[in-house]
Design a protein around this motif. Structure first.
Motif, PDB file in Angstrom:
ATOM      1  N   GLU A  61      -0.789   3.898  -4.701  1.00  0.00           N
ATOM      2  CA  GLU A  61      -1.811   4.785  -4.155  1.00  0.00           C
ATOM      3  C   GLU A  61      -3.209   4.171  -4.226  1.00  0.00           C
ATOM      4  O   GLU A  61      -3.997   4.297  -3.286  1.00  0.00           O
ATOM      5  CB  GLU A  61      -1.795   6.120  -4.903  1.00  0.00           C
ATOM      6  CG  GLU A  61      -2.861   7.109  -4.471  1.00  0.00           C
ATOM      7  CD  GLU A  61      -2.674   7.631  -3.052  1.00  0.00           C
ATOM      8  OE1 GLU A  61      -3.571   8.342  -2.565  1.00  0.00           O
ATOM      9  OE2 GLU A  61      -1.637   7.330  -2.435  1.00  0.00           O
ATOM     10  N   SER A  98       4.125   9.346   1.689  1.00  0.00           N
ATOM     11  CA  SER A  98       2.752   8.901   1.431  1.00  0.00           C
ATOM     12  C   SER A  98       1.729   9.645   2.276  1.00  0.00           C
ATOM     13  O   SER A  98       0.527   9.573   2.003  1.00  0.00           O
ATOM     14  CB  SER A  98       2.624   7.394   1.701  1.00  0.00           C
ATOM     15  OG  SER A  98       2.635   7.113   3.087  1.00  0.00           O
ATOM     16  N   VAL A 133       0.810  -1.226   0.000  1.00  0.00           N
ATOM     17  CA  VAL A 133       0.000   0.000   0.000  1.00  0.00           C
ATOM     18  C   VAL A 133       0.838   1.268   0.000  1.00  0.00           C
ATOM     19  O   VAL A 133       0.382   2.303  -0.488  1.00  0.00           O
ATOM     20  CB  VAL A 133      -1.002   0.006   1.174  1.00  0.00           C
ATOM     21  CG1 VAL A 133      -1.939  -1.187   1.073  1.00  0.00           C
ATOM     22  CG2 VAL A 133      -0.301   0.046   2.514  1.00  0.00           C
ATOM     23  N   PHE A 134       2.057   1.205   0.522  1.00  0.00           N
ATOM     24  CA  PHE A 134       2.871   2.410   0.515  1.00  0.00           C
ATOM     25  C   PHE A 134       3.561   2.624  -0.825  1.00  0.00           C
ATOM     26  O   PHE A 134       4.171   3.672  -1.040  1.00  0.00           O
ATOM     27  CB  PHE A 134       3.895   2.376   1.655  1.00  0.00           C
ATOM     28  CG  PHE A 134       3.275   2.676   2.998  1.00  0.00           C
ATOM     29  CD1 PHE A 134       2.896   3.959   3.324  1.00  0.00           C
ATOM     30  CD2 PHE A 134       3.062   1.670   3.920  1.00  0.00           C
ATOM     31  CE1 PHE A 134       2.303   4.236   4.549  1.00  0.00           C
ATOM     32  CE2 PHE A 134       2.485   1.939   5.150  1.00  0.00           C
ATOM     33  CZ  PHE A 134       2.103   3.227   5.468  1.00  0.00           C
ATOM     34  N   ARG A 154      -3.582   1.716  -1.470  1.00  0.00           N
ATOM     35  CA  ARG A 154      -3.729   2.383  -0.175  1.00  0.00           C
ATOM     36  C   ARG A 154      -5.161   2.881   0.013  1.00  0.00           C
ATOM     37  O   ARG A 154      -5.749   2.747   1.096  1.00  0.00           O
ATOM     38  CB  ARG A 154      -2.744   3.544  -0.067  1.00  0.00           C
ATOM     39  CG  ARG A 154      -2.728   4.214   1.310  1.00  0.00           C
ATOM     40  CD  ARG A 154      -1.745   5.363   1.341  1.00  0.00           C
ATOM     41  NE  ARG A 154      -2.181   6.460   0.504  1.00  0.00           N
ATOM     42  CZ  ARG A 154      -3.072   7.380   0.874  1.00  0.00           C
ATOM     43  NH1 ARG A 154      -3.630   7.318   2.078  1.00  0.00           N
ATOM     44  NH2 ARG A 154      -3.410   8.352   0.057  1.00  0.00           N
TER      45      ARG A 154
END
Length: 223
Positions: free
Chosen positions: A77, A163, A73-74, A80
């Motif tokens: 995008e 992020s 997820v990091f 995330r």
């Protein structure tokens, strides 16, 4: 009840601030702990994560493999945002439960919600927070904390920081900004000063005078 939002970027020093405010008399709620509860084994949240991200983010014990999920997820995008869509509603529901419990125990309680992603999830949350404290430290110092205290490599630490929202976005929400980049003593002085402001505002809301503050004990700083 008087509800404070406490936010800041990763490794900014929120744990130190939360711990001190708890010593001073606040009821503290940790969004990260609620997020863990929201994806505990057997929860609908974990089932949704498994469906979206696959078996690779589930450990052999059936629990969420956080490093594996974080690596996804990091760096992506859309991933995330998908994760937030799963976890945020569950975390909000748990937070509301904690607020109801705190108010039932003490209608005049001062509640501090440690929420790292306040700026990313709707600012002051539609009036939920009557006061917002932002904790910050220089980016290089935060990177060093992540590398030295949490064992991240530098590139991962930089990616995590990038992020999140920036300092300017968080400051736009703040009633008070606490700089944790200096000594522990200086950080504690700022926290204590913020607490006095909060106590006065909470007392005014409830139509009385703020009681004398307890003398807290000091502990080591936490990132």
């Amino acid at each position: 009840m008087y509800v404070i939002g406490l936010t800041g970027g990763i490794a900014a020093g929120k744990s130190t601030v939360t711990k001190r405010l708890g010593e001073l008399g606040a009821v503290t709620i940790d969004a990260d702990q609620l997020a863990r509860e929201a994806v505990a084994p057997g929860s609908p949240g974990l089932a949704a994560i498994r469906s979206r991200f696959g078996e690779g983010v589930i450990g052999p014990d059936g629990a969420l493999d956080r490093p594996a999920l974080g690596a996804i997820v990091f760096a992506d995008e859309s991933a995330r945002l998908d994760l937030n869509g799963i976890t945020h509603p569950a975390v909000i529901a748990l937070f509301q439960e904690r607020l109801r419990a705190a108010e039932a125990a003490d209608p005049s309680a001062i509640v501090v919600y440690d929420i790292p992603l306040l700026a990313e999830t709707g600012g002051r949350r539609g009036g939920t927070f009557e006061f917002v404290i932002v904790v910050e430290a220089p980016e290089e110092q935060r990177i060093r904390r992540l590398v030295e205290l949490r064992g991240m490599d530098r590139s991962e630490a930089e990616r995590r920081i990038a992020s999140q929202s920036g300092d300017a976005e968080r400051r736009a929400l703040a009633d008070v900004v606490i700089d944790s980049g200096g000594s522990l003593e200086h950080t504690l002085e700022q926290i204590d000063a913020a607490w006095e402001v909060v106590r006065r505002r909470a007392a005014a809301k409830h139509g009385g005078e703020a009681p004398d503050a307890p003398t807290p004990t000091s502990g080591p700083p936490a990132p």
